[in-house]
Write an enzyme that holds these catalytic residues in place. Structure first.
Site, short mmCIF file in Angstrom:
data_model
loop_
_atom_site.label_atom_id
_atom_site.label_comp_id
_atom_site.label_asym_id
_atom_site.label_seq_id
_atom_site.Cartn_x
_atom_site.Cartn_y
_atom_site.Cartn_z
N LYS A 1 -48.84 54.36 20.99
CA LYS A 1 -48.23 53.09 20.95
C LYS A 1 -49.43 52.00 21.08
CE LYS A 1 -44.89 49.94 20.58
NZ LYS A 1 -44.49 49.98 19.31
N GLU B 1 -46.71 55.45 8.47
CA GLU B 1 -46.67 55.86 9.87
C GLU B 1 -45.72 56.96 10.13
OE1 GLU B 1 -47.46 52.45 13.11
OE2 GLU B 1 -45.94 51.86 11.57
N HIS C 1 -53.51 44.40 -11.78
CA HIS C 1 -54.88 44.45 -11.73
C HIS C 1 -55.22 45.75 -11.37
CE1 HIS C 1 -55.31 40.17 -12.96
NE2 HIS C 1 -54.33 39.66 -11.92
N TRP D 1 -53.76 61.20 24.48
CA TRP D 1 -54.00 60.72 23.07
C TRP D 1 -55.49 61.02 22.80
CZ3 TRP D 1 -56.93 57.78 20.02
CH2 TRP D 1 -56.63 57.59 18.73
N CYS E 1 -52.76 57.06 25.94
CA CYS E 1 -52.93 58.01 27.08
C CYS E 1 -51.88 57.15 28.35
CB CYS E 1 -54.23 58.28 27.65
SG CYS E 1 -55.35 59.19 26.65
N LYS F 1 -44.81 50.97 7.68
CA LYS F 1 -43.80 51.72 8.51
C LYS F 1 -43.51 53.08 7.69
CE LYS F 1 -43.59 49.95 11.28
NZ LYS F 1 -44.17 48.71 11.58
N ARG G 1 -47.04 56.60 24.76
CA ARG G 1 -48.72 56.33 24.72
C ARG G 1 -49.54 57.43 24.14
NH1 ARG G 1 -49.45 51.76 28.20
NH2 ARG G 1 -51.64 52.31 28.18
N GLU H 1 -46.13 45.63 5.50
CA GLU H 1 -45.64 45.96 6.44
C GLU H 1 -44.61 47.21 6.22
OE1 GLU H 1 -45.70 45.96 9.60
OE2 GLU H 1 -44.19 46.34 10.48
N ASN I 1 -57.77 56.81 31.31
CA ASN I 1 -57.51 56.47 30.15
C ASN I 1 -58.61 55.45 29.82
OD1 ASN I 1 -55.91 55.38 27.97
ND2 ASN I 1 -54.60 54.24 29.30
N GLY I 2 -58.98 55.67 28.37
CA GLY I 2 -60.11 54.75 27.93
C GLY I 2 -61.08 55.50 27.47
C1 F6R Z 1 -47.58 49.70 13.55
C2 F6R Z 1 -48.09 49.46 14.87
C3 F6R Z 1 -49.33 49.31 15.02
C4 F6R Z 1 -49.63 48.03 15.85
C5 F6R Z 1 -51.13 47.89 16.30
C6 F6R Z 1 -51.38 46.55 17.03
O1 F6R Z 1 -46.10 50.09 13.67
O2 F6R Z 1 -47.27 49.35 15.88
O3 F6R Z 1 -50.03 48.90 13.73
O4 F6R Z 1 -49.24 46.63 15.33
O5 F6R Z 1 -51.83 48.96 16.71
O6 F6R Z 1 -50.84 46.71 18.40
P1 F6R Z 1 -50.25 45.40 19.25
O7 F6R Z 1 -49.52 44.62 18.62
O8 F6R Z 1 -49.88 46.04 20.52
O9 F6R Z 1 -51.78 44.88 19.58
#
Ligand code: F6R
Length: 619
Positions: free
Chosen positions: A614, A499, A515, A75, A2, A496, A27, A492, A101-102
């Site tokens: 984010k 997501e 396995h 969000w 948010c 990606k 956000r 990773e 927010n929260g």
């Molecule tokens: C993936 C991504 C998330 C963040 C995770 C932690 O692309 O961005 O998995 O890595 O939410 O966020 P931070 O690094 O801000 O603690």
């Protein structure tokens, strides 16, 4: 999660709020809303489901005048994303509006209590409970808004950043925070009078002023048109606002000619990492200088163990950091999902160093994990990107990534920034502990210095992927394999892809494939193998053969000049040679590009993938 933006001053608030919402949209983008008090003293609210552009369309032809306002991009947590649940929320008498927010954890109990007192609710949200509670406090204690907010928040369990407007006091804006960030920008309007901006991060503020105050937990602020700003805590003790200068430029928040922030941030990596290592590598002496550990050398030299807490992509970089630090410093390192760590009463000693890795520095679970470690006496070190963030402020020391703001929801340059920062940390500790020979240390420093150029090479030499990515539009699953330092890279790469293109993907240690996951392999299954001509190269080649004999499609990441794996691959990416420990910094780049172009081919919204936001400031 948010985004909150607010304004009080002499300018029209609506254009400032809408621009701010666009900046904050990364956000959360389930719904958006704005509240203004116009010159007639009316408290207006407009809301729309979906993006900020939907809100803009919905207010066309309506009164959006007023020099005070609050706005929100959501969000969803409590209540589905629709117009009713969108913020701002009115109080029952419509004298107040509030954005939040929260998460208010005890909102059900509070709501039941308020309902007993004849308060009625329109939405399913915890936020509406908050605004009703404030109004209830005003009425039952016959007090002003500021006091009512203090009283209300004393009854609240959970995290919040809030901003409130009061119809009967159109010249003041009240806000508060606990566990969710809130920043006050202090600017000057054209007539020279003070004006105030609010933001859940600095992005909506930066184009108006660089002078900001980071509100601390349990602080409440009141701003008015005379330029008065007062901050107290919940116990009503006056706080002295600390004005700091934002270190951010507006062009860092623009796409700069790229189609998406994610693509810009992928291409920015060589320069971002140059900035990250600038001043930290001294090439004349082939040395590493990390100011974050200078005053705390003993903590690292004497610690028996390092625990790294992180989530998501940051957890992947932490795992690479573990391999590096264990190898270079001979200190055992444990990597923990912050969300698990915080709830399982972990054994933490006062001679442990606990490192939090977080791009945003606001991830609720990571913050809670280090707070737990702090209570148990550990030394806390933060590796964050966002300056002044909660984790940066809660730790004893730390290192900023300095890779610039990351706006794309899928993390790219923060990942490589974290990996290189953990390598710098490992080298700095190894120097103090003398766990590496001088030759090895110097060689690792020299090689690290070359990584940004090698990243540039990698970007320039893997451009054809946009066409090939179209082949995968209809894929349901992907497998990613890597060994050693490249196992976290496999995870990773898979994250990606999941997501942003919504294709299911798994990252596995290559040898574990037999396995279980090998059962999935058939001619439909693309398997991405990170196979640099280093480390366990021959073993990875055997793994590739196993996949090929089951007709799996091989997409490989190979070292320049390799012909064996190239020959076995349906498609390959090339990276320059580097030390094993630095391969992740190069190998991840083609995987970022692969996920980006598959998502584009599928027509997905790369910068704002569904259900994601984010900064995860809720559990
Ligand atoms: C993936 C991504 C998330 C963040 C995770 C932690 O692309 O961005 O998995 O890595 O939410 O966020 P931070 O690094 O801000 O603690």
């Amino acid at each position: 999660m948010c985004g909150i933006v607010g304004y009080i001053g002499e300018e029209q608030a609506y254009p400032i709020l809408i621009k701010g919402l666009h900046r904050l949209e990364y956000r959360g983008y389930d719904s958006a809303g704005v509240s203004l008090i116009n010159a007639k003293g009316e408290l207006l609210v407009y809301k729309a489901k979906g993006k900020v552009s939907a809100l803009e369309a919905s207010v066309e032809g309506k009164d959006v005048s007023g020099t005070i306002g609050i706005a929100h991009t959501r969000w969803a947590t409590h209540g589905e994303p629709n117009e009713t649940n969108a913020h701002p929320h009115y109080s029952q008498s419509k004298n107040l509006t509030l954005v939040h927010n929260g998460i208010i954890e005890n909102y059900k109990a509070l709501r039941a209590e308020l309902e007993k007192n004849n308060m009625t609710f329109c939405s399913e949200t915890d936020t509406e409970v908050l605004v009703q509670l404030v109004e209830y406090m005003m009425n039952s204690h016959h007090c002003d808004l500021y006091t009512a907010v203090q009283l209300a928040l004393k009854n609240v369990v959970g995290a919040y950043a809030i901003a409130i407007l009061e119809k009967s006091h159109p010249d003041q804006l009240v806000c508060a925070r606990k566990g969710s960030p809130l920043i006050i920008g202090v600017g000057k309007s054209a007539t020279g009078r003070k004006e105030f901006f609010l933001g859940s991060d600095a992005t909506p503020i930066i184009e108006h002023t660089k002078d900001v105050i980071y509100l601390n937990d349990e602080e409440i602020a009141i701003m008015d048109r005379t330029g008065r700003l007062e901050i107290t805590n919940l116990a009503n003790v006056k706080q002295t606002p600390q004005l700091v200068k934002l270190q951010m430029n507006l062009d860092e928040l623009e796409k700069g000619g790229y189609a998406h922030f994610m693509l810009k941030e992928i291409w920015e990596q060589p320069n971002a990492l140059r900035t990250c290592i600038r001043g930290r590598l001294n090439m004349a002496d082939k040395d590493v200088l990390l100011s974050g550990i200078i005053d705390h050398k003993d903590k690292f030299i004497n610690c028996k163990r390092i625990i790294i807490c992180a989530c998501g992509t940051s957890w992947h970089s932490a795992l690479i950091g573990k391999y590096f630090i264990e190898e270079a410093c001979q200190i055992p390192v444990e990597v923990e999902y912050a969300s698990e760590f915080r709830y399982r009463n972990p054994v933490i000693h006062s001679d442990d160093v606990v490192i939090a890795v977080s791009q945003s520095g606001e991830t609720a679970d990571t913050l809670a994990a280090i707070q737990l470690a702090k209570e148990k006496g550990a030394f806390l070190y933060g590796i964050c990107n966002v300056i002044g963030s909660s984790i940066a402020r809660a730790t004893h020391s730390g290192t900023y990534l300095h890779v610039g703001p990351e706006i794309g929801v899928a993390s790219t340059k923060a990942f490589t920034g974290q990996v290189i920062t953990l390598a710098l940390l490992g080298l700095a500790i190894a120097k103090e502990k003398k766990t590496l020979s001088d030759d090895m240390f110097h060689m690792l420093v020299e090689e690290l210095q070359m990584i940004p150029d090698k990243m540039q090479w990698t970007l320039e030499h893997n451009k054809g992927i946009d066409e090939y990515a179209k082949t995968f539009t209809y894929c349901k699953n992907f497998l990613y394999l890597g060994r050693g330092y490249n196992y976290p890279v496999a995870m990773e790469g898979a994250l990606k892809l999941k997501e942003i293109s919504y294709i299911h993907a798994e990252g596995y240690p290559a040898a574990e494939m037999k396995h279980g996951p090998i059962a999935l392999v058939d001619e439909e299954m693309p398997v991405v193998v990170i196979a640099p001509k280093r480390g366990n190269y021959d073993k990875v080649v055997s793994n590739i053969q196993e996949i090929k004999s089951r007709k799996g499609k091989i997409i490989s990441v190979v070292t320049e000049g390799d012909t064996v794996v190239k020959g076995m691959s349906d498609y390959y990416f090339t990276i320059p040679d580097t030390r094993d420990c630095y391969v992740p910094l190069l190998a991840v780049i083609p995987l970022q590009l692969l996920s980006y172009y598959v998502a584009i081919a599928k027509g997905c919204n790369v910068d704002q993938p569904r259900n994601l936001a984010k900064s995860v400031t809720v559990e």
